[in-house]
Structure formats: structure tokens, C-alpha cells
Scaffold this motif. Structure first.
Motif, PDB file in Angstrom:
ATOM      1  N   ASP A 221       0.851  -1.194   0.000  1.00  0.00           N
ATOM      2  CA  ASP A 221       0.000   0.000   0.000  1.00  0.00           C
ATOM      3  C   ASP A 221       0.883   1.239   0.000  1.00  0.00           C
ATOM      4  OD1 ASP A 221      -2.322   1.586   0.065  1.00  0.00           O
ATOM      5  OD2 ASP A 221      -3.259   0.229   1.544  1.00  0.00           O
ATOM      6  N   LYS A 225      -0.654   4.948   4.366  1.00  0.00           N
ATOM      7  CA  LYS A 225      -1.725   4.030   4.762  1.00  0.00           C
ATOM      8  C   LYS A 225      -1.187   2.897   5.630  1.00  0.00           C
ATOM      9  CE  LYS A 225      -5.231   4.748   1.224  1.00  0.00           C
ATOM     10  NZ  LYS A 225      -6.174   4.066   0.298  1.00  0.00           N
ATOM     11  N   ASN A 228      -0.704   3.924   9.163  1.00  0.00           N
ATOM     12  CA  ASN A 228      -1.934   4.079   9.938  1.00  0.00           C
ATOM     13  C   ASN A 228      -2.779   2.811   9.989  1.00  0.00           C
ATOM     14  OD1 ASN A 228      -1.867   6.967  10.731  1.00  0.00           O
ATOM     15  ND2 ASN A 228      -1.787   7.296   8.521  1.00  0.00           N
ATOM     16  N   ASP A 229      -2.268   1.723   9.457  1.00  0.00           N
ATOM     17  CA  ASP A 229      -2.984   0.451   9.489  1.00  0.00           C
ATOM     18  C   ASP A 229      -2.796  -0.177  10.870  1.00  0.00           C
ATOM     19  OD1 ASP A 229      -3.550  -2.368   9.321  1.00  0.00           O
ATOM     20  OD2 ASP A 229      -3.430  -2.215   7.139  1.00  0.00           O
TER      21      ASP A 229
END
Length: 239
Positions: A221, A225, A228-229
Motif C-alpha cells: 500500500d 496508509k 496508519n494500518d
């Protein structure tokens, strides 16, 4: 408009002896990108870079770099095509001077004026190397050796720089300096594939990232992202 891929790895298999370490790895690096490869110890990150460099032979799949199929190309020819690696553990030449280490990084080149100019660039990027240019590489501190390893790889004028654990064992202020250099190199047009145990630092500097688990890509990704996963934060960012 999508930037064309500089590196395309398609279902790469690789390993040592009877053991397969990589199982159908696929990833891309576009021109001008920093791509992070993160994962636990033993996931296959270093084997991935070694396989791209030709130091570990592929057992299957395909590696395309700048229009060339690298699968059967010898390691020294891969450097000539524009792919250079700064290896895990630095692996500088300890008995050679700083200057001689840099000259060794230019072994594929036959332009002495250009080599001299790039040595000067390395000394500008890492001023401590200028101060220590006559000193044996093995007498440098860990941070200074890491700077030398990166500078030596840059002497090949790579289109794609492979960095394997550049922050390993370094003091925090040196880590910040090294990552600042990575961003500056990228601003100058060098694409980077970054293997880094410090996943937070890697993803902060990268455009995209891949997660490697036991020789397989399990997630891909944009870097922000991944940062912040919740799953990535729990597994690799210490949260």
C-alpha cells in the motif's frame, strides 16, 4: 499518468541450498520512488535484495530492471546497468582507506574526471568522510562506516539504490542524518528500495511499502496508509 516501473519483480523464487526463502515475490519500484520493504527478522528481506543484485541466484520468476531481464545477468553487470547495493552490515573494505573504498565503488567506470567529481560529492554529502579520507575504513565508527557504504554504492551512479538496514546499530542522531540523505538522494532522482528494521522511519520516508512475511508479500500500500494500518502498527511499529 502512471510513472513507468524501473524495477518489476514477478513471482521471484530464491534461497540457499535446498531451502527456498522467497516464495513468488512480486513488487515494483517506479522511477523516482522510495519503496520500503518491511518485515520481521528472517522474513526474507535481505535475500530479496541479494537476489536482485545477482548475489543469490533466482530459482524462478523474473526480474526486469530498466528494460533488462536480470535473472541470468552476473552481479558485476547488474551494477553496470545501474543497480547498486549498500549491504546489511556495511561490508566496507576495512584495510582500505576511505578514499580507496570510494574508488572501489567506481570499479565499473572509465571516466576519471567523473569519478573525481563524484568523490567530491560524497565528501560534500558526508563531510566526516573528507576528514577521514586517508584513514582505514575499519577504524571508522559504525555511523561513519554506514555513510561510507552508502557513498561507495553511489559511486556506481545507480538509477536504483538498494539499502539494506542502513540504521542498524546506529545512534538516533546518526539515523536521522542517514534518512535525511536518503530523502535528498531521492530528490536528486535516485530511486530507492529500502529494507529497514525501523519500520516507522522507513515508512515515513517512503512513497509505498511492502510487508514481507516468511518469504511472501502479504501486504502492499501507500506508505502513509501502512503507517496508519492498525495491523501494521501492532506488528511492526511497537503499538
Amino acid at each position: 499518468m502512471t510513472t513507468p516501473a524501473l524495477l518489476t519483480v514477478d513471482r521471484l523464487r530464491s534461497g540457499y541450498g535446498p531451502i527456498d526463502v522467497l516464495h513468488d515475490i512480486s513488487l515494483t519500484v517506479a522511477q523516482g520512488e522510495i519503496v520500503a520493504l518491511i518485515g520481521a527478522n528472517g522474513a526474507g528481506k535481505t535475500t530479496t535484495l541479494m537476489s536482485l543484485s545477482g548475489l543469490v541466484k533466482a530459482r524462478g520468476g523474473r526480474v526486469m530492471f530498466d528494460g533488462h531481464d536480470l535473472t541470468t545477468v552476473p552481479a558485476h553487470q547488474i551494477v553496470r546497468l545501474g543497480l547498486a547495493q549498500s549491504p546489511e552490515g556495511r561490508k566496507i573494505f576495512p584495510r582500505l582507506s576511505v578514499l580507496e573504498n570510494l574508488e572501489m565503488g567506481a570499479f565499473t567506470r572509465s571516466d576519471p574526471d567523473g569519478v573525481a567529481a563524484d568523490i567530491e560529492k560524497a565528501f560534500t554529502m558526508f563531510p566526516i568522510l573528507r576528514e577521514r579520507k586517508a584513514q582505514a575504513g575499519g577504524l571508522l565508527s559504525g555511523g561513519q562506516q554506514q555513510m561510507l557504504a552508502i557513498a561507495r554504492a553511489l559511486m556506481a551512479r545507480p538509477k536504483l539504490l538498494l539499502l539494506d538496514e542502513p540504521s542498524l546499530g546506529l545512534a538516533p542522531q546518526i539515523v536521522v542524518q542517514i534518512f535525511g540523505v536518503i530523502k535528498e538522494l531521492n530528490n536528486q532522482g535516485v530511486s530507492v528500495l529500502l529494507v529497514e528494521q525501523n519500520a516507522r522511519m522507513a515508512l515515513k520516508v517512503a512513497h509505498r511499502g511492502y510487508v514481507l512475511e516468511t518469504g511472501r508479500v502479504t501486504c502492499e500500500d501507500r506508505a502513509d496508509k501502512l503507517l496508519n494500518d492498525p495491523r501494521i502498527r501492532a506488528a511492526y511499529l511497537g503499538e
